[in-house]
Design a protein around this motif. Structure first.
Motif, PDB file in Angstrom:
ATOM      1  N   UNK A  76       0.838  -1.142  -0.120  1.00 48.76           N
ATOM      2  CA  UNK A  76      -0.051  -0.068   0.109  1.00 48.76           C
ATOM      3  C   UNK A  76       0.720   1.419  -0.059  1.00 48.76           C
ATOM      4  N   UNK A  77       2.074   1.168  -0.156  1.00 46.11           N
ATOM      5  CA  UNK A  77       2.995   2.311  -0.328  1.00 46.11           C
ATOM      6  C   UNK A  77       3.814   2.566   1.075  1.00 46.11           C
ATOM      7  N   UNK A  78       3.518   1.835   2.117  1.00 47.62           N
ATOM      8  CA  UNK A  78       4.196   2.004   3.353  1.00 47.62           C
ATOM      9  C   UNK A  78       5.677   1.778   3.096  1.00 47.62           C
ATOM     10  N   UNK A  79       6.429   2.473   3.992  1.00 47.51           N
ATOM     11  CA  UNK A  79       7.811   1.985   4.038  1.00 47.51           C
ATOM     12  C   UNK A  79       7.970   1.358   5.241  1.00 47.51           C
ATOM     13  N   UNK A  80       9.076   0.329   5.242  1.00 48.99           N
ATOM     14  CA  UNK A  80       9.300  -0.278   6.409  1.00 48.99           C
ATOM     15  C   UNK A  80       9.477   0.242   7.770  1.00 48.99           C
ATOM     16  N   UNK A  81      10.011   1.602   7.802  1.00 43.55           N
ATOM     17  CA  UNK A  81       9.872   2.233   9.029  1.00 43.55           C
ATOM     18  C   UNK A  81       8.305   2.655   9.516  1.00 43.55           C
ATOM     19  N   UNK A  82       7.511   2.955   8.606  1.00 45.10           N
ATOM     20  CA  UNK A  82       6.122   3.404   8.809  1.00 45.10           C
ATOM     21  C   UNK A  82       5.565   1.847   9.431  1.00 45.10           C
ATOM     22  N   UNK A  83       5.866   0.888   8.600  1.00 47.33           N
ATOM     23  CA  UNK A  83       5.096  -0.370   9.150  1.00 47.33           C
ATOM     24  C   UNK A  83       5.735  -0.527  10.820  1.00 47.33           C
ATOM     25  N   UNK A  84       6.620  -0.551  10.921  1.00 47.73           N
ATOM     26  CA  UNK A  84       7.136  -0.992  12.472  1.00 47.73           C
ATOM     27  C   UNK A  84       6.513   0.189  13.309  1.00 47.73           C
ATOM     28  N   UNK A  85       6.545   1.352  12.916  1.00 47.48           N
ATOM     29  CA  UNK A  85       5.924   2.245  13.939  1.00 47.48           C
ATOM     30  C   UNK A  85       4.378   2.255  14.109  1.00 47.48           C
ATOM     31  N   UNK A  86       3.795   1.666  12.917  1.00 45.95           N
ATOM     32  CA  UNK A  86       2.245   1.534  12.979  1.00 45.95           C
ATOM     33  C   UNK A  86       1.991   0.435  14.073  1.00 45.95           C
ATOM     34  N   UNK A  87       2.826  -0.461  13.850  1.00 45.37           N
ATOM     35  CA  UNK A  87       2.586  -1.928  14.846  1.00 45.37           C
ATOM     36  C   UNK A  87       2.913  -1.571  16.175  1.00 45.37           C
ATOM     37  N   UNK A  88       4.183  -0.880  16.421  1.00 45.71           N
ATOM     38  CA  UNK A  88       4.398  -0.644  17.746  1.00 45.71           C
ATOM     39  C   UNK A  88       3.271   0.469  18.520  1.00 45.71           C
ATOM     40  N   UNK A  89       2.912   1.326  17.906  1.00 41.49           N
ATOM     41  CA  UNK A  89       1.765   2.330  18.411  1.00 41.49           C
ATOM     42  C   UNK A  89       0.477   1.529  18.739  1.00 41.49           C
ATOM     43  N   UNK A  90       0.201   0.552  17.665  1.00 44.06           N
ATOM     44  CA  UNK A  90      -0.824  -0.332  17.891  1.00 44.06           C
ATOM     45  C   UNK A  90      -0.709  -1.334  19.148  1.00 44.06           C
ATOM     46  N   UNK A  91       0.380  -1.791  19.476  1.00 42.37           N
ATOM     47  CA  UNK A  91       0.730  -2.723  20.511  1.00 42.37           C
ATOM     48  C   UNK A  91       0.388  -1.913  21.710  1.00 42.37           C
ATOM     49  N   UNK A  92       1.136  -0.467  21.712  1.00 42.67           N
ATOM     50  CA  UNK A  92       0.973   0.338  23.076  1.00 42.67           C
ATOM     51  C   UNK A  92      -0.612   0.616  23.303  1.00 42.67           C
ATOM     52  N   UNK A  93      -1.438   0.834  22.268  1.00 41.26           N
ATOM     53  CA  UNK A  93      -2.666   1.202  22.270  1.00 41.26           C
ATOM     54  C   UNK A  93      -3.389  -0.039  22.747  1.00 41.26           C
ATOM     55  N   UNK A  94      -3.276  -1.156  22.273  1.00 44.82           N
ATOM     56  CA  UNK A  94      -3.897  -2.455  22.886  1.00 44.82           C
ATOM     57  C   UNK A  94      -3.375  -2.629  24.369  1.00 44.82           C
ATOM     58  N   UNK A  95      -2.315  -2.294  24.780  1.00 51.11           N
ATOM     59  CA  UNK A  95      -1.854  -2.309  26.124  1.00 51.11           C
ATOM     60  C   UNK A  95      -2.624  -1.579  26.961  1.00 51.11           C
ATOM     61  N   UNK A  96      -2.990  -0.318  26.524  1.00 45.91           N
ATOM     62  CA  UNK A  96      -3.773   0.621  27.236  1.00 45.91           C
ATOM     63  C   UNK A  96      -5.159   0.280  27.322  1.00 45.91           C
ATOM     64  N   UNK A  97      -5.580  -0.231  26.191  1.00 44.08           N
ATOM     65  CA  UNK A  97      -7.461  -0.723  26.278  1.00 44.08           C
ATOM     66  C   UNK A  97      -7.196  -2.038  27.238  1.00 44.08           C
ATOM     67  N   UNK A  98      -6.237  -2.798  27.286  1.00 42.28           N
ATOM     68  CA  UNK A  98      -6.426  -3.884  28.208  1.00 42.28           C
ATOM     69  C   UNK A  98      -6.531  -3.421  29.637  1.00 42.28           C
ATOM     70  N   UNK A  99      -5.379  -2.607  29.989  1.00 42.49           N
ATOM     71  CA  UNK A  99      -5.451  -2.093  31.489  1.00 42.49           C
ATOM     72  C   UNK A  99      -6.600  -1.439  31.782  1.00 42.49           C
ATOM     73  N   UNK A 100      -7.290  -0.812  30.924  1.00 43.29           N
ATOM     74  CA  UNK A 100      -8.711  -0.236  31.301  1.00 43.29           C
ATOM     75  C   UNK A 100      -9.763  -1.364  31.583  1.00 43.29           C
TER      76      UNK A 100
END
Length: 385
Positions: free
Chosen positions: A119-143
């Motif tokens: 879809x046009x993402x760079x490798x860096x953008x892929x890693x940042x998106x996944x890392x940010x998703x994991x952090x968001x999921x951790x926050x939702x889980x804690x809630x």
């Protein structure tokens, strides 16, 4: 291994028990409903089913079919809908939420960044998106009342030629959510030695890596991963059983490679249900994990691909408890093994063991005492790792 009258945990206790997961593929764990919605969002029209329930069944049936073509087709569908930043973020966040709801307190989830560039993402953008998703999921889980920490493993594909680039990417992001490196893909014809430059780079950088080895190909794959490449862990490693002989009288002899793996405490990322699907074992009762646990290998329990196997950490343990009459002590043994083998700093692993895992199991065991059931410990030493 154990007396048949020992009390074993029920499904609810297994779910509530703190668990550690080292081998789980991000593109193998999507929610079927999410796949349907993401396919509609991106215009992907090749899904075999558009009803989430029927789609989930299709994935499991395809993985169980015995056809490698059908099994690989499953990943073509999940990867197809994981080509944007928003999709990767969502899948990663839901992954963390789902694992936490299943009682997983620490997980290392792997994915291949190179498979998400269409879809046009760079490798860096892929890693940042996944890392940010994991952090968001951790926050939702804690809630939601669930504590989890998720680290990413960046995977390079054995048949491709980007392993050094992915290893460098893993090293760049080692302080913001990426905990290590992996190679995956077909073992036969694509030995790990094709990627020695990546492994040598990681060793120079004092970084961690695991290698998919000893699942489909056998002992030569394990030997190369350890002795030529220097892997910290073995992804699967189930075929180490081929170097162990059990005589008719029950006596056991380890070959030199098996003895080395046990002596060096090399972690085995065993995935029972997945191993049944790929033919590494004919049944749960015949899965090598029973013998490997009895012989005190550094065995761990994992899911591999939750969607394709229709599984979770709780379901994996349910199968093992039913098959081998494992107790909470056995579950704790596997869990501590996994936490000891994680790719985060020693003091953080120790804190997880002493502050989360052991207290969690102690609370569950106290329930048996409250109910008047006997407190039990595995006869072969549950806490030996």
């Amino acid at each position: 291994m154990q007396s048949p009258n020992l009390t074993t945990p029920d499904a609810d206790q297994i779910r509530r028990a703190p668990k550690v997961l080292l081998h789980d593929h991000l593109d193998g764990g999507l929610r079927p409903a999410t796949i349907v919605e993401l396919a509609a969002d991106c215009g992907y029209e090749n899904l075999p089913e558009t009803d989430p329930d029927r789609l989930g069944t299709w994935f499991r049936d395809a993985a169980d079919s015995g056809s490698l073509e059908r099994y690989l087709e499953t990943f073509s569908h999940t990867c197809a809908v994981m080509q944007t930043r928003d999709a990767l973020f969502r899948v990663a966040a839901e992954c963390a939420e789902d694992l936490a709801a299943d009682g997983v307190v620490y997980a290392e989830v792997r994915y291949a960044p190179e498979q998400h560039l269409e879809g046009g993402l760079t490798l860096e953008e892929v890693v940042r998106a996944v890392n940010e998703g994991f952090r968001e999921g951790e926050r939702r889980a804690l809630d939601a009342g669930h504590r989890i920490r998720v680290g990413a493993l960046l995977t390079a594909m054995r048949h491709a030629a980007r392993s050094l680039e992915i290893a460098e990417l893993a090293n760049t992001h080692r302080d913001d959510g990426v905990v290590g490196f992996d190679i995956a893909g077909a073992e036969a014809g694509f030995p790990p030695t094709r990627h020695l430059d990546a492994f040598e780079y990681l060793k120079r950088e004092n970084n961690h890596f695991t290698i998919h080895a000893g699942e489909a190909f056998g002992l030569p794959s394990i030997w190369q991963a350890l002795q030529w490449c220097g892997a910290d862990r073995l992804g699967h490693g189930v075929r180490i059983i081929d170097d162990i002989t059990v005589d008719e009288d029950g006596s056991v002899t380890l070959g030199r490679l098996a003895a080395y793996v046990r002596d060096k405490r090399i972690p085995l990322e065993l995935c029972p249900t997945s191993n049944l699907q790929t033919g590494a074992a004919a049944s749960y009762a015949e899965h090598p994990i029973g013998l490997l646990r009895r012989l005190h290998f550094r065995a761990t329990v994992n899911t591999d691909n939750r969607l394709m196997s229709g599984t979770s950490m709780s379901r994996e343990f349910e199968h093992l408890v039913k098959t081998f009459h494992y107790t909470l002590d056995d579950m704790q043994w596997f869990t501590v093994n996994a936490m000891k083998s994680a790719f985060i700093p020693f003091d953080e692993r120790l804190a997880m063991i002493n502050e989360v895992i052991k207290p969690g199991y102690a609370a569950l065991k106290s329930e048996w005492l409250f109910r008047g059931a006997p407190a039990v410990t595995s006869s072969d030493g549950a806490f030996e790792a």
